[in-house]
Write a protein that holds these residues in place. Structure first.
Motif, PDB file in Angstrom:
ATOM      1  N   VAL A  54      36.404 -11.069  44.223  1.00 23.53           N
ATOM      2  CA  VAL A  54      37.012 -11.397  42.941  1.00 23.53           C
ATOM      3  C   VAL A  54      36.096 -10.862  41.846  1.00 23.53           C
ATOM      4  N   THR A  55      36.659 -10.121  40.905  1.00 22.97           N
ATOM      5  CA  THR A  55      35.886  -9.602  39.779  1.00 22.97           C
ATOM      6  C   THR A  55      36.537 -10.040  38.479  1.00 22.97           C
ATOM      7  N   ALA A  56      35.743 -10.081  37.428  1.00 26.75           N
ATOM      8  CA  ALA A  56      36.248 -10.419  36.102  1.00 26.75           C
ATOM      9  C   ALA A  56      35.709  -9.397  35.112  1.00 26.75           C
ATOM     10  N   THR A  57      36.547  -9.011  34.165  1.00 22.40           N
ATOM     11  CA  THR A  57      36.168  -8.036  33.148  1.00 22.40           C
ATOM     12  C   THR A  57      36.158  -8.695  31.779  1.00 22.40           C
ATOM     13  N   PHE A  58      35.050  -8.532  31.068  1.00 23.76           N
ATOM     14  CA  PHE A  58      34.910  -9.070  29.716  1.00 23.76           C
ATOM     15  C   PHE A  58      35.607  -8.153  28.711  1.00 23.76           C
ATOM     16  N   LYS A  59      35.986  -8.718  27.584  1.00 16.86           N
ATOM     17  CA  LYS A  59      36.532  -7.926  26.481  1.00 16.86           C
ATOM     18  C   LYS A  59      35.403  -7.219  25.736  1.00 16.86           C
ATOM     19  N   ASP A  60      34.382  -7.962  25.361  1.00 12.06           N
ATOM     20  CA  ASP A  60      33.239  -7.397  24.640  1.00 12.06           C
ATOM     21  C   ASP A  60      31.975  -8.186  25.020  1.00 12.06           C
ATOM     22  N   PRO A  61      31.061  -7.566  25.744  1.00  8.12           N
ATOM     23  CA  PRO A  61      31.019  -6.164  26.181  1.00  8.12           C
ATOM     24  C   PRO A  61      32.055  -5.875  27.264  1.00  8.12           C
ATOM     25  N   PRO A  62      32.567  -4.634  27.330  1.00 10.84           N
ATOM     26  CA  PRO A  62      33.591  -4.294  28.322  1.00 10.84           C
ATOM     27  C   PRO A  62      32.978  -4.034  29.693  1.00 10.84           C
ATOM     28  N   ILE A  63      32.534  -5.091  30.336  1.00 11.02           N
ATOM     29  CA  ILE A  63      31.851  -4.970  31.620  1.00 11.02           C
ATOM     30  C   ILE A  63      32.597  -5.776  32.681  1.00 11.02           C
ATOM     31  N   THR A  64      32.459  -5.351  33.937  1.00  9.03           N
ATOM     32  CA  THR A  64      33.082  -6.025  35.068  1.00  9.03           C
ATOM     33  C   THR A  64      31.993  -6.608  35.959  1.00  9.03           C
ATOM     34  N   MET A  65      32.189  -7.857  36.383  1.00 12.36           N
ATOM     35  CA  MET A  65      31.206  -8.530  37.219  1.00 12.36           C
ATOM     36  C   MET A  65      31.884  -9.203  38.412  1.00 12.36           C
ATOM     37  N   VAL A  66      31.184  -9.221  39.519  1.00 11.93           N
ATOM     38  CA  VAL A  66      31.633  -9.937  40.706  1.00 11.93           C
ATOM     39  C   VAL A  66      31.495 -11.438  40.469  1.00 11.93           C
ATOM     40  N   CYS A  67      32.440 -12.198  41.003  1.00  7.91           N
ATOM     41  CA  CYS A  67      32.358 -13.665  40.999  1.00  7.91           C
ATOM     42  C   CYS A  67      32.035 -14.111  42.422  1.00  7.91           C
ATOM     43  N   PRO A  68      30.759 -14.336  42.735  1.00 10.46           N
ATOM     44  CA  PRO A  68      30.380 -14.678  44.104  1.00 10.46           C
ATOM     45  C   PRO A  68      30.964 -16.033  44.524  1.00 10.46           C
ATOM     46  N   PRO A  69      31.308 -16.178  45.789  1.00  9.82           N
ATOM     47  CA  PRO A  69      31.782 -17.476  46.276  1.00  9.82           C
ATOM     48  C   PRO A  69      30.734 -18.559  46.027  1.00  9.82           C
ATOM     49  N   ALA A  70      31.168 -19.699  45.578  1.00 10.79           N
ATOM     50  CA  ALA A  70      30.342 -20.909  45.422  1.00 10.79           C
ATOM     51  C   ALA A  70      29.544 -20.955  44.133  1.00 10.79           C
ATOM     52  N   ASP A  71      29.335 -19.815  43.436  1.00 16.73           N
ATOM     53  CA  ASP A  71      28.483 -19.841  42.246  1.00 16.73           C
ATOM     54  C   ASP A  71      29.277 -20.377  41.057  1.00 16.73           C
ATOM     55  N   THR A  72      28.968 -21.600  40.663  1.00 15.49           N
ATOM     56  CA  THR A  72      29.724 -22.274  39.602  1.00 15.49           C
ATOM     57  C   THR A  72      29.287 -21.894  38.201  1.00 15.49           C
ATOM     58  N   ARG A  73      28.149 -21.167  38.074  1.00 19.03           N
ATOM     59  CA  ARG A  73      27.599 -20.896  36.746  1.00 19.03           C
ATOM     60  C   ARG A  73      27.439 -19.406  36.461  1.00 19.03           C
ATOM     61  N   ILE A  74      28.031 -18.548  37.274  1.00 18.72           N
ATOM     62  CA  ILE A  74      27.925 -17.116  37.037  1.00 18.72           C
ATOM     63  C   ILE A  74      28.611 -16.784  35.712  1.00 18.72           C
ATOM     64  N   ALA A  75      28.178 -15.735  35.032  1.00 17.95           N
ATOM     65  CA  ALA A  75      28.620 -15.448  33.667  1.00 17.95           C
ATOM     66  C   ALA A  75      30.142 -15.443  33.481  1.00 17.95           C
ATOM     67  N   PRO A  76      30.935 -14.780  34.334  1.00 16.90           N
ATOM     68  CA  PRO A  76      32.392 -14.797  34.103  1.00 16.90           C
ATOM     69  C   PRO A  76      32.999 -16.196  34.217  1.00 16.90           C
ATOM     70  N   ILE A  77      32.501 -17.006  35.126  1.00 16.52           N
ATOM     71  CA  ILE A  77      33.007 -18.372  35.270  1.00 16.52           C
ATOM     72  C   ILE A  77      32.661 -19.189  34.034  1.00 16.52           C
ATOM     73  N   GLU A  78      31.448 -19.018  33.522  1.00 15.71           N
ATOM     74  CA  GLU A  78      31.054 -19.695  32.288  1.00 15.71           C
ATOM     75  C   GLU A  78      31.953 -19.258  31.126  1.00 15.71           C
ATOM     76  N   ALA A  79      32.261 -17.967  31.078  1.00 13.84           N
ATOM     77  CA  ALA A  79      33.115 -17.461  29.998  1.00 13.84           C
ATOM     78  C   ALA A  79      34.516 -18.051  30.081  1.00 13.84           C
ATOM     79  N   PHE A  80      35.040 -18.198  31.285  1.00 17.75           N
ATOM     80  CA  PHE A  80      36.368 -18.799  31.437  1.00 17.75           C
ATOM     81  C   PHE A  80      36.333 -20.281  31.063  1.00 17.75           C
ATOM     82  N   ASN A  81      35.288 -20.980  31.501  1.00 17.62           N
ATOM     83  CA  ASN A  81      35.197 -22.420  31.251  1.00 17.62           C
ATOM     84  C   ASN A  81      34.986 -22.754  29.777  1.00 17.62           C
TER      85      ASN A  81
END
Length: 311
Positions: A54-81
């Motif tokens: 599972v990957t997530a792409t930010f609007k600004d900065p326009p970067i894509t990051m993996v969402c590792p299983p189990a990691d509740t605080r990874i940057a894309p998850i924090e951005a969604f929350n």
């Protein structure tokens, strides 16, 4: 709630009829529609599901990051929350790096984790070159994957920790919150794992690899003082701007106070500034009333004009 694997197994074994299976699976799939509805007001442009990833792409900065299983605080998850991830800090760092010279800046990302800052600066300043240090092997794998996903070639990833000594040290890491990994056990989490990681000093690494620095980002969950002590020579020589986290509770685990960092870097010609409301404000001392946790150190001579521009 049954997992998708459980439901498929029940259907295939005949314990769940077709209509019941379709209904139960739709309840699991409906979360996709729910995510789509709540994505718009965040700084995420999209969440993509691929085979095994599972990957997530930010609007600004326009970067894509993996969402590792189990990691509740990874940057894309924090951005969604919470709508975004360290928005004020990364935007101020963007302005700072621009004033320092943009793509010409020699960047050191110490405690890179999955690489959010390295990815962001590489997108905003194409051609930026630097080194990203991440000692935890699993997290380092995510860092390398993210650099590849974004075609970042100017940042060299190093599976290495930095401190005031060289050797192999025990780190405590947590799959549920990889960003809390440290050489002390900072959080009380059941999934704690001990790993041994190679560590060196910034000065030794600099001497071996002819590494210079114009901007340092350092976030090592309380061990920042030891990184700066181990890099005193390169800091004195190159006078880089420094962006660092300083938390009293994490520093206490290492038996020092954030003011010890202010004192150490002050002896090298630096003034401490707090990141507040998107601008810098002088912070000569941290007290119990200090709420901010991210700080920028600027050399009093080297960065006088920059300090004025960002204040």
């Amino acid at each position: 709630m049954s997992t998708i694997s459980d439901l498929k197994a029940s259907y295939q074994a005949g314990r769940l009829d077709k209509a019941g299976y379709i209904h139960a699976m739709y309840e699991r799939h409906s979360v996709l529609l729910d995510h789509a509805q709540h994505l718009a007001p965040t700084n995420l442009a999209e969440i993509r599901i691929k085979a095994g990833e599972v990957t997530a792409t930010f609007k600004d900065p326009p970067i894509t990051m993996v969402c590792p299983p189990a990691d509740t605080r990874i940057a894309p998850i924090e951005a969604f929350n919470f709508g975004d991830y360290e928005h004020a800090e990364i935007q101020l760092v963007r302005r700072l790096v621009g004033l320092l010279g943009g793509a010409k800046v020699r960047f050191l990302d110490i405690g890179a984790n999955a690489g959010f800052y390295s990815l962001a600066l590489s997108q905003w300043f194409p051609g930026l070159r630097g080194t990203a240090f991440e000692p935890i092997p699993s997290t380092f794998g995510h860092l390398c994957r993210n650099l590849a996903l974004n075609a970042v070639t100017g940042i060299a990833p190093r599976n290495l920790g930095l401190s005031d000594q060289a050797g192999e040290l025990v780190f405590y890491t947590y799959p549920s919150q990889s960003g809390s990994s440290s050489m002390t056990r900072n959080v009380d989490a059941a999934d704690v794992q001990e790993v041994r990681c190679p560590v060196t000093t910034l000065d030794a690494y600099s001497a071996q690899h002819q590494q210079g620095a114009d901007f340092i980002k350092c976030d090592v969950e309380g061990a920042e003082l030891f990184v700066f002590k181990g890099g005193s020579q390169i800091i004195r020589r190159d006078r880089p701007a420094i962006f660092t986290e300083m938390l009293r509770k994490w520093c206490a685990k290492y038996q020092y106070h954030p003011n010890d960092i202010i004192s150490h870097l002050g002896g090298l010609g630096y003034g401490c500034h707090v990141v507040s409301d998107g601008r810098l404000a002088p912070c000569p001392i941290i007290t119990e009333e200090t709420k901010e946790t991210n700080f920028i150190f600027l050399h009093r001579d080297q960065h006088a004009a920059i300090a004025a521009a960002l204040s």
